[in-house]
Motif scaffolding. Structure first.
Motif, PDB file in Angstrom:
ATOM      1  N   ALA A  94      16.946  10.720  42.337  1.00 11.43           N
ATOM      2  CA  ALA A  94      17.072   9.521  43.165  1.00 11.43           C
ATOM      3  C   ALA A  94      15.730   9.099  43.754  1.00 11.43           C
ATOM      4  N   ALA A  95      14.857  10.076  44.000  1.00  7.32           N
ATOM      5  CA  ALA A  95      13.528   9.778  44.541  1.00  7.32           C
ATOM      6  C   ALA A  95      12.500   9.560  43.440  1.00  7.32           C
ATOM      7  N   ASP A  96      12.946   9.670  42.179  1.00  7.90           N
ATOM      8  CA  ASP A  96      12.087   9.454  41.014  1.00  7.90           C
ATOM      9  C   ASP A  96      10.926  10.445  40.952  1.00  7.90           C
ATOM     10  N   VAL A  97      11.255  11.717  41.240  1.00  8.63           N
ATOM     11  CA  VAL A  97      10.261  12.784  41.109  1.00  8.63           C
ATOM     12  C   VAL A  97      10.914  13.955  40.389  1.00  8.63           C
ATOM     13  N   SER A  98      10.121  14.955  40.043  1.00 12.39           N
ATOM     14  CA  SER A  98      10.654  16.136  39.370  1.00 12.39           C
ATOM     15  C   SER A  98      11.218  17.122  40.379  1.00 12.39           C
ATOM     16  N   VAL A  99      12.032  18.051  39.889  1.00 12.03           N
ATOM     17  CA  VAL A  99      12.555  19.106  40.755  1.00 12.03           C
ATOM     18  C   VAL A  99      11.398  19.954  41.290  1.00 12.03           C
ATOM     19  N   ARG A 100      10.391  20.154  40.467  1.00  8.58           N
ATOM     20  CA  ARG A 100       9.225  20.920  40.924  1.00  8.58           C
ATOM     21  C   ARG A 100       8.555  20.228  42.115  1.00  8.58           C
ATOM     22  N   THR A 101       8.464  18.904  42.057  1.00 12.08           N
ATOM     23  CA  THR A 101       7.896  18.166  43.178  1.00 12.08           C
ATOM     24  C   THR A 101       8.765  18.335  44.417  1.00 12.08           C
ATOM     25  N   PHE A 102      10.086  18.258  44.233  1.00 11.07           N
ATOM     26  CA  PHE A 102      10.990  18.483  45.367  1.00 11.07           C
ATOM     27  C   PHE A 102      10.659  19.817  46.037  1.00 11.07           C
ATOM     28  N   ARG A 103      10.510  20.870  45.228  1.00 12.49           N
ATOM     29  CA  ARG A 103      10.287  22.204  45.790  1.00 12.49           C
ATOM     30  C   ARG A 103       8.904  22.336  46.425  1.00 12.49           C
ATOM     31  N   ASN A 104       7.994  21.432  46.125  1.00 12.36           N
ATOM     32  CA  ASN A 104       6.703  21.417  46.815  1.00 12.36           C
ATOM     33  C   ASN A 104       6.847  20.959  48.263  1.00 12.36           C
ATOM     34  N   TYR A 105       7.933  20.246  48.549  1.00  9.57           N
ATOM     35  CA  TYR A 105       8.134  19.696  49.887  1.00  9.57           C
ATOM     36  C   TYR A 105       9.234  20.403  50.669  1.00  9.57           C
ATOM     37  N   PHE A 106      10.292  20.781  49.987  1.00  7.93           N
ATOM     38  CA  PHE A 106      11.450  21.368  50.666  1.00  7.93           C
ATOM     39  C   PHE A 106      11.970  22.559  49.872  1.00  7.93           C
ATOM     40  N   SER A 107      12.532  23.531  50.597  1.00  6.08           N
ATOM     41  CA  SER A 107      13.065  24.712  49.937  1.00  6.08           C
ATOM     42  C   SER A 107      14.553  24.564  49.627  1.00  6.08           C
ATOM     43  N   SER A 108      15.191  23.552  50.221  1.00  5.59           N
ATOM     44  CA  SER A 108      16.628  23.398  50.024  1.00  5.59           C
ATOM     45  C   SER A 108      17.053  21.971  50.321  1.00  5.59           C
ATOM     46  N   LYS A 109      18.268  21.648  49.937  1.00  6.63           N
ATOM     47  CA  LYS A 109      18.856  20.345  50.239  1.00  6.63           C
ATOM     48  C   LYS A 109      18.954  20.157  51.749  1.00  6.63           C
ATOM     49  N   ALA A 110      19.395  21.184  52.464  1.00  6.53           N
ATOM     50  CA  ALA A 110      19.549  21.081  53.915  1.00  6.53           C
ATOM     51  C   ALA A 110      18.207  20.819  54.595  1.00  6.53           C
ATOM     52  N   GLU A 111      17.163  21.468  54.117  1.00 10.17           N
ATOM     53  CA  GLU A 111      15.842  21.246  54.708  1.00 10.17           C
ATOM     54  C   GLU A 111      15.384  19.815  54.461  1.00 10.17           C
ATOM     55  N   ALA A 112      15.708  19.276  53.297  1.00  8.02           N
ATOM     56  CA  ALA A 112      15.346  17.886  52.998  1.00  8.02           C
ATOM     57  C   ALA A 112      16.062  16.922  53.931  1.00  8.02           C
ATOM     58  N   ILE A 113      17.332  17.187  54.206  1.00  6.81           N
ATOM     59  CA  ILE A 113      18.100  16.334  55.115  1.00  6.81           C
ATOM     60  C   ILE A 113      17.518  16.421  56.529  1.00  6.81           C
ATOM     61  N   ALA A 114      17.242  17.643  56.988  1.00 13.02           N
ATOM     62  CA  ALA A 114      16.695  17.833  58.333  1.00 13.02           C
ATOM     63  C   ALA A 114      15.258  17.345  58.431  1.00 13.02           C
ATOM     64  N   GLY A 115      14.599  17.202  57.296  1.00 12.77           N
ATOM     65  CA  GLY A 115      13.194  16.801  57.292  1.00 12.77           C
ATOM     66  C   GLY A 115      12.952  15.462  57.956  1.00 12.77           C
ATOM     67  N   MET A 116      13.865  14.523  57.787  1.00 15.91           N
ATOM     68  CA  MET A 116      13.668  13.211  58.399  1.00 15.91           C
ATOM     69  C   MET A 116      13.685  13.312  59.923  1.00 15.91           C
ATOM     70  N   HIS A 117      14.599  14.120  60.458  1.00 16.98           N
ATOM     71  CA  HIS A 117      14.663  14.314  61.908  1.00 16.98           C
ATOM     72  C   HIS A 117      13.377  14.963  62.419  1.00 16.98           C
ATOM     73  N   LEU A 118      12.906  15.997  61.735  1.00 16.10           N
ATOM     74  CA  LEU A 118      11.680  16.672  62.160  1.00 16.10           C
ATOM     75  C   LEU A 118      10.496  15.710  62.116  1.00 16.10           C
ATOM     76  N   ASP A 119      10.348  14.985  61.017  1.00 11.77           N
ATOM     77  CA  ASP A 119       9.208  14.070  60.886  1.00 11.77           C
ATOM     78  C   ASP A 119       9.251  12.991  61.960  1.00 11.77           C
ATOM     79  N   ARG A 120      10.458  12.517  62.283  1.00 14.35           N
ATOM     80  CA  ARG A 120      10.591  11.501  63.330  1.00 14.35           C
ATOM     81  C   ARG A 120      10.130  12.066  64.676  1.00 14.35           C
ATOM     82  N   MET A 121      10.549  13.279  65.004  1.00 12.00           N
ATOM     83  CA  MET A 121      10.175  13.864  66.294  1.00 12.00           C
ATOM     84  C   MET A 121       8.680  14.184  66.350  1.00 12.00           C
TER      85      MET A 121
END
Length: 206
Positions: free
Chosen positions: A45-72
């Motif tokens: 959906a983000a038009d990147v590879s799974v490897r790229t995903f894992r460069n930023y987040f370790s899990s789906k839950a971390e990706a979801i929580a990432g927006m809240h953390l970045d906002r704060m």
């Protein structure tokens, strides 16, 4: 036109990719239910590879929580940039409100209610709650450091910046949770402003 420095451009692209992944994780989880979304779905959906995903987040839950953390974290950075003569709670309120700007309201209230219900269901996921707790810890540390800079206190040794950071996190969380329970059309920014006004006043009994 002055070109953006290469290092700055890289950082901006990394932030954009991180935001795209977090946005996709939230959108898909709301649409399908968190249990029906995979890392592969989010990466596609983000038009990147799974490897790229894992460069930023370790899990789906971390990706979801990432927006809240970045906002704060962005709120903490904005707090540092507010005018030095501005009263602390005015600066905090405006820094927070700026990152919760209301979007275009949905005309279909039934669709909006379904979306809000889906968000509330997503937030009950135990793995997401764990990631949100970790994000909140990091957010409190960042906000406390910004408060300490503005007030001339020590974020490690003094109680005050830690208390203020905890109050900011709690007021933000309560206002957004209350918004999720309100009738369609309620503005989260109005609830946030009311929450901070009440904290600033010392939470007098209604």
């Amino acid at each position: 036109m002055v070109e953006e420095p290469r290092a700055g451009l890289r950082e901006r692209k990394k932030r954009q990719t991180r935001l795209a992944l977090s946005t996709a994780a939230i959108r898909l989880s709301v649409e399908r239910g968190a249990g029906n979304v995979t890392i592969e779905d989010i990466a596609a959906a983000a038009d990147v590879s799974v490897r790229t995903f894992r460069n930023y987040f370790s899990s789906k839950a971390e990706a979801i929580a990432g927006m809240h953390l970045d906002r704060m974290l962005a709120i903490a950075d904005d707090l540092r940039g507010r005018p030095a003569e501005e009263p602390l709670w005015d600066a905090i309120t405006e820094a927070v409100i700026a990152h919760f700007a209301p979007g275009q309201p949905e005309a279909d209230h039934d669709a909006q209610r379904k979306r809000v219900d889906a968000i509330r269901l997503m937030l009950t996921d135990p793995s997401l709650q764990g990631e949100l707790a970790r994000a909140n810890d990091a957010a409190r540390t960042a906000v406390a450091a910004a408060v300490a800079e503005r007030t001339g206190t020590d974020a490690e040794q003094d109680l005050y910046p830690k208390l203020v950071a905890a109050a900011v996190g709690s007021a933000t969380a309560v206002a957004t949770e209350h918004w999720l329970q309100c009738e369609p059309g309620a503005q989260v920014t109005a609830l946030l402003r009311e929450a901070f006004d009440r904290v600033r006043a010392g939470l007098p009994v209604p």
